[in-house]
Design an enzyme around this catalytic site. Structure first.
Site, PDB file in Angstrom:
ATOM      1  N   HIS A 347     -15.565  36.567   7.850  1.00  0.00           N
ATOM      2  CA  HIS A 347     -14.662  36.161   8.922  1.00  0.00           C
ATOM      3  C   HIS A 347     -13.197  36.374   8.593  1.00  0.00           C
ATOM      4  CE1 HIS A 347     -17.776  33.456  11.024  1.00  0.00           C
ATOM      5  NE2 HIS A 347     -17.766  34.684  11.468  1.00  0.00           N
ATOM      6  N   ASN A 612     -20.373  59.799  12.027  1.00  0.00           N
ATOM      7  CA  ASN A 612     -20.625  59.016  10.800  1.00  0.00           C
ATOM      8  C   ASN A 612     -22.123  58.968  10.516  1.00  0.00           C
ATOM      9  OD1 ASN A 612     -17.946  58.490  11.234  1.00  0.00           O
ATOM     10  ND2 ASN A 612     -18.254  56.382  11.903  1.00  0.00           N
ATOM     11  N   ASP A 613     -22.873  58.602  11.545  1.00  0.00           N
ATOM     12  CA  ASP A 613     -24.319  58.547  11.356  1.00  0.00           C
ATOM     13  C   ASP A 613     -24.926  59.949  11.343  1.00  0.00           C
ATOM     14  OD1 ASP A 613     -25.328  55.902  10.937  1.00  0.00           O
ATOM     15  OD2 ASP A 613     -24.572  55.384  12.918  1.00  0.00           O
ATOM     16  N   CYS A 660     -16.793  60.545  18.433  1.00  0.00           N
ATOM     17  CA  CYS A 660     -16.109  59.270  18.174  1.00  0.00           C
ATOM     18  C   CYS A 660     -16.310  58.779  16.746  1.00  0.00           C
ATOM     19  CB  CYS A 660     -16.551  58.218  19.181  1.00  0.00           C
ATOM     20  SG  CYS A 660     -18.310  57.859  19.117  1.00  0.00           S
TER      21      CYS A 660
HETATM   22  C1  PEP Z   1     -20.858  56.902  14.254  1.00  0.00           C
HETATM   23  O1  PEP Z   1     -21.964  56.733  13.737  1.00  0.00           O
HETATM   24  O2  PEP Z   1     -20.151  57.917  14.067  1.00  0.00           O
HETATM   25  C2  PEP Z   1     -20.278  55.880  15.137  1.00  0.00           C
HETATM   26  C3  PEP Z   1     -19.175  56.103  15.820  1.00  0.00           C
HETATM   27  O3  PEP Z   1     -20.913  54.681  15.164  1.00  0.00           O
HETATM   28  P1  PEP Z   1     -20.748  53.545  14.056  1.00  0.00           P
HETATM   29  O4  PEP Z   1     -19.721  54.023  13.068  1.00  0.00           O
HETATM   30  O5  PEP Z   1     -20.339  52.325  14.798  1.00  0.00           O
HETATM   31  O6  PEP Z   1     -22.133  53.493  13.509  1.00  0.00           O
HETATM   32 MG    MG Z   2     -23.238  55.120  14.467  1.00  0.00          MG
END
Ligand code: PEP
Ligand code: MG
Length: 734
Positions: A347, A612-613, A660
C-alpha cells in the site's frame, strides 16, 4: 594465480582486443567488489603493477562516477574534469581522453570498462555503443566467478564512508536530500497491571484517539478529492476497527497486562504469524496491523505524533511503513523513501506513486548504516541509494535533476505540438493509467486519451471486491477526468503477479501462464458481469471502449462479448441509458491469438498489443526474472516480424491497432514500431514528451525503406542498427 584459459586470462585477452579494435592506447576493466570498491582487474596500457592495487570507491573519480550513474561517459579532456582523480601507480598521466561504460547484468552494476587515449579524442556515439555491447559480454565473465563477492575488503575503513546500496524500484525518479529515520517503536515499560478496568478504559480512550487521528487524515484537504490513497487509508481505518484485533487486545488486558503490553503482545503474535505466511499480499496486510499497533502504543504513551521537525528535503528511511505513517509526514517536505522491506504492490508504494516520490525497497541493512541528517541520493531509475555521497556524486545528480526539470518544462511547452512526422504522418499518443492520479496529467501531457486503463489497480487497493456501485463511481470519475477524450477500459487483469487480497487463489507453479486475467473472469462470470454493468452505467450515454486482456483464442472473446451483450440488454431493459456506442477490443499478448487473425478481425473494433506479455510468451522468457532481463530484446527480428504481420492484417481489414506495453514509451522502440506501420501508441505519462519529440524529428519514408530490409537479418537485436539510424538521420531519441 590465473591459469591459462581462466576467467582472468580471458579478461586480459579481451581488454587487449578491445584496445586494438577501438584504436585505444588503454583498455581497463574495473570490477565491483564487496565494500563498494571498484578494483582494477585487467588492463592493456596501464602499468601491470596497478592490477589489483588500484581501487576506487563508487563515485570516486571518473570510473567511480560511471559506476554511480550506471551510465556511459566520454571526455576528450578527462584530466580537467572536476571528478578526475589521478592515481600515480597506474601511470595514466599521459592519457588525456577517456570513455567508459558500466558493466551491467540484469540491471546490476558489476564494474566499469574504460578506454583511454593519449590524444584529446572525441569518442563517437557508435564507439560508446560498441563498448556497451562488449561490456554486456564481459558481464557474463565477471558474473561467472571472477570475483568472490562476499570477500570483504578493508578500504580506508571508517564507518562513515560514502556508501552505495541497491534495492528494487517501487517508484522511479531521483531525489536528493537528508535522511530522516522513521522510528515508530515506543518501548513498553510497565507490563502487568493491577486494575484491569482502568487499563481497559485507557485502551478505549487511546483507540478513540487513533480513530480520530485517522479520520482527521481522511478529512484533510488533499484526501477529500478521493483517489487510491484515500481508498488505502479507508482500508486502514477499517483494520483499526477490526473486531478480532481489538478483541485479542481486550482479552490480553483482562488477563492482567497493561494496555501497552497487551497491544505489544498482539503485535508480537502478529509478527510471529507473519513470519510464517508466504503469501506476500497477506503479509502486507499484516504489516498494516503492525503499523496500527505502533500508533496505538504511541497514543497510550501520550506521544501521538505531533508535527515533526523535518528538513525541507526529507528522505525517509524505514524498515517498512504503513500507509498512514507515510501520510503523517509533511508531503511538501517528503522527497524520497527508502525501505528495508517492501514490494511493488504494498500500500505504501501505491501512495508514494500518487505523491510522485521515488521509492526504493528491499535495501538490506540500510537502517544500521544510515545516520539522521546524512546527505542522501535516491536514484529510483537505477535502483540505487547513496549515503553520504561525495561532492562528485552530489553534483552529478544535482545536474541530472536540473536537466530533468528543464526537460520536463521543455516537453510541457511542446504539449500542443502535433505528433506528426516531418513528412506529415500523424501518430496517436495515448497514456496508460491505473491510478486516478495518472489522469491528472492527461491534460498537461497533451495526449489524445487513455489507451489503456488498468481496472485492476483500484481492485488491488481495496479490502474487498468493489460492488457495482463502487465501480460505477470509479469509472465515472475516469470519464469525468478524461473530459471527453477516449478511454479504453481493460477488464480485470488479475492473477500472475497481480494478486487480490480477497481472492486467495492457490499458489501456482507458473503464475504468468496460469489462472489469470480473462481465464478467471470467464470462470467467474458474475465478476465480469458486474464490471461490465458498472462500465455501461458510468458511460452514461457516452462512447464506451471495452478491451479484454490475455485472450488466447477467439472462442474466449466470443464468450466475453456474449456477456457484454447480455449486460447491455439488461441495462436497457431497466431503462438505463445505453452508451452512445460500444467499441470492443482485445489485447494481443498471447501469440496463439495471432494465428486466428482472420476470425479475430471480424469480431473486434480494435486490437492493442500488450508487448510486455507478448514478448515473454514469444521467447518463453519470464518478464520478471532478472537473470533473463537482458537476454531477449523487444527489438529482435522475431518480435518485429510478428508485429509487422499483425499491422498488415489490421490494415487490410481496417481494424484499429495500437500497442500499450512498455516498449511503446521508449523512443527507439517507438521509432521502430512506427517504421513497421504502427500509428497509435499508449505509454505511461512521462514518455509522451520524449516520444512526441522523436516523432517530430523523424522522416518516415526513409525509415520505412531502411526497415524493410532489416527484419530478415540474423541479428539477435536490431537496436544498435536502429540507434545508429536515428543518430545518422537526426532523429531525437533522447
Ligand atoms: C502488457 O502485457 O504489455 C500489458 C500492457 O499488460 P500488463 O503490463 O498490465 O500485463
Ligand atoms: Mg499484459
Amino acid at each position: 594465480m590465473a591459469g591459462a584459459g581462466s576467467a582472468e586470462e580471458r579478461l586480459n585477452r579481451t581488454v587487449g582486443l578491445i584496445a586494438d579494435g577501438l584504436k585505444a592506447d588503454v583498455c581497463s576493466c574495473y570490477v565491483l567488489r564487496a565494500g563498494e570498491v571498484l578494483e582494477l582487474f585487467a588492463t592493456k596500457g596501464l602499468l601491470a603493477s596497478a592490477v589489483h592495487a588500484t581501487r576506487l570507491r563508487v563515485g570516486e573519480g571518473l570510473v567511480g562516477l560511471i559506476a554511480a550513474q550506471a551510465k556511459p561517459l566520454a571526455f576528450a579532456d578527462a584530466q580537467n574534469h572536476p571528478a578526475f582523480v589521478y592515481r600515480p601507480e597506474t601511470g595514466e598521466d599521459i592519457y588525456h581522453s577517456l570513455m567508459g561504460v558500466p558493466i551491467l547484468r540484469g540491471g546490476r552494476m558489476m564494474g566499469v570498462l574504460v578506454v583511454q587515449n593519449k590524444t584529446q579524442r572525441n569518442y563517437s556515439e557508435e564507439e560508446i555503443e560498441i563498448l556497451e555491447t562488449v561490456a554486456m559480454v564481459l558481464a557474463e565473465l565477471v558474473a561467472g566467478g571472477l570475483v568472490p563477492r562476499d570477500e570483504q575488503l578493508s578500504y580506508d575503513g571508517n564507518a562513515l564512508l560514502p556508501l552505495r546500496f541497491e534495492g528494487i524500484r517501487l517508484n522511479a525518479g531521483i531525489a536528493i536530500g537528508h535522511a530522516v529515520v522513521h522510528r515508530s517503536h515506543v518501548s513498553v515499560q510497565r507490563l502487568v497491571a493491577e486494575d484491569s478496568e482502568a487499563e481497559l478504559a485507557r485502551f478505549k480512550e487511546a483507540l478513540a484517539g487513533l480513530h480520530n487521528q485517522l479520520d482527521a487524515l481522511l478529512n484533510s484537504a488533499d484526501m477529500a478529492q478521493g483517489g487510491e490513497h484515500r481508498d488505502v487509508l479507508e482500508t486502514y481505518r477499517m483494520f483499526a476497527q477490526d473486531a478480532g484485533w481489538i478483541g485479542r487486545i481486550v482479552e490480553a488486558i483482562q488477563g492482567g497486562l497493561t494496555a501497552e503490553a497487551a497491544v505489544q503482545k498482539v503485535h508480537d503474535d502478529t509478527r510471529a504469524r507473519m513470519s510464517q505466511v508466504s503469501d506476500p499480499y497477506l503479509r502486507e496486510r499484516l504489516l498494516d496491523f503492525e503499523d496500527l499497533a505502533n500508533r496505538l502504543i504511541q497514543h497510550l504513551a501520550g506521544k501521538a505524533s505531533g508535527p515533526l521537525d523535518l528538513p525541507d528535503d526529507t528522505i525517509l528511511f524505514a524498515r517498512t511503513l504503513g500507509p498512514a505513517e507515510l501520510l503523517d509526514y509533511d508531503r511538501k517536505k517528503l522527497k524520497g523513501l527508502v525501505l528495508e522491506e517492501g514490494s511493488p504492490t504494498m500500500h505504501v508504494a501505491i501512495i508514494a506513486r500518487a505523491l510522485d516520490i521515488p521509492v526504493i525497497g528491499r535495501v538490506p541493512e540500510i537502517l544500521s548504516r544510515v545516520e539522521p541528517m546524512d546527505p542522501v541520493v535516491v536514484d529510483g531509475d537505477t535502483n540505487q541509494v547513496f549515503l553520504r555521497p561525495g561532492e562528485d556524486i552530489l553534483s552529478a545528480f544535482r545536474a541530472n535533476l536540473a536537466l530533468r526539470v528543464q526537460r520536463l518544462a521543455a516537453y510541457a511547452a511542446e504539449r500542443d505540438l502535433p505528433a506528426v512526422t516531418k513528412d506529415g504522418e500523424a501518430v496517436g499518443l495515448f497514456v496508460n493509467a491505473g491510478l486516478l492520479a495518472d489522469l491528472q496529467y492527461l491534460e498537461s501531457s497533451g495526449a489524445q486519451g487513455v489507451g489503456l486503463y488498468r481496472t485492476e489497480i483500484p481492485f488491488m487497493a481495496r479490502p474487498e471486491l468493489p460492488d457495482v456501485e463502487a465501480q460505477t463511481q470509479i469509472y465515472g470519475k475516469i470519464f469525468e477526468l478524461a473530459a471527453g477524450r477516449p478511454v479504453v477500459f481493460r477488464t480485470l487483469d488479475v492473477g500472475g503477479d497481480k494478486v487480490l487480497p480477497y481472492w486467495n487463489g492457490a499458489s501456482e507453479e507458473n503464475p504468468a501462464m496460469g489462472w489469470r486475467s480473462i481465464r478467471i473472469t470467464l470462470d467467474r462470470p458474475a465478476v465480469l458481469r458486474q464490471q461490465l454493468r458498472a462500465l455501461i452505467r458510468a458511460a452514461e450515454g457516452r462512447e464506451l471502449s471495452v478491451m479484454f486482456p490475455m485472450v488466447a483464442e477467439v472462442f474466449e472473446l466470443d464468450k466475453a462479448r456474449e456477456i457484454l451483450g447480455m449486460e447491455i440488454a439488461r441495462e436497457a431493459s431497466l431503462g438505463h441509458p445505453k452508451p452512445k456506442r460500444v467499441r470492443v477490443g482485445t489485447m494481443l499478448e498471447v501469440p496463439a491469438l495471432a494465428f486466428q487473425i482472420e476470425a479475430l478481425l471480424k469480431r473486434v473494433d480494435f486490437i492493442s498489443v500488450g508487448s510486455n506479455d507478448l514478448v515473454q510468451f514469444l521467447f518463453a522468457s519470464d518478464r520478471g526474472n532478472p537473470r533473463l532481463s537482458d537476454r531477449y530484446d523487444t527489438l529482435a527480428p522475431a518480435v518485429l516480424t510478428f508485429l509487422k504481420r499483425l499491422v498488415d492484417a489490421c490494415k487490410d481489414r481496417n481494424v484499429s491497432l495500437s500497442l500499450c506495453g512498455e516498449m511503446g514509451g521508449q523512443p527507439v522502440d517507438a521509432m521502430a514500431l512506427i517504421g513497421i506501420g504502427f500509428r497509435n501508441l499508449s505509454m505511461h505519462v512521462p514518455s509522451i514528451g520524449p516520444v512526441r519529440r522523436m516523432i517530430r524529428s523523424l522522416e518516415l519514408g526513409p525509415l520505412e525503406a531502411f526497415m524493410s530490409g532489416l527484419l530478415d537479418r540474423p541479428d539477435r537485436s536490431l537496436r544498435l542498427r536502429l540507434k545508429a539510424y536515428a543518430r545518422d538521420h537526426g532523429v531525437d531519441i533522447g
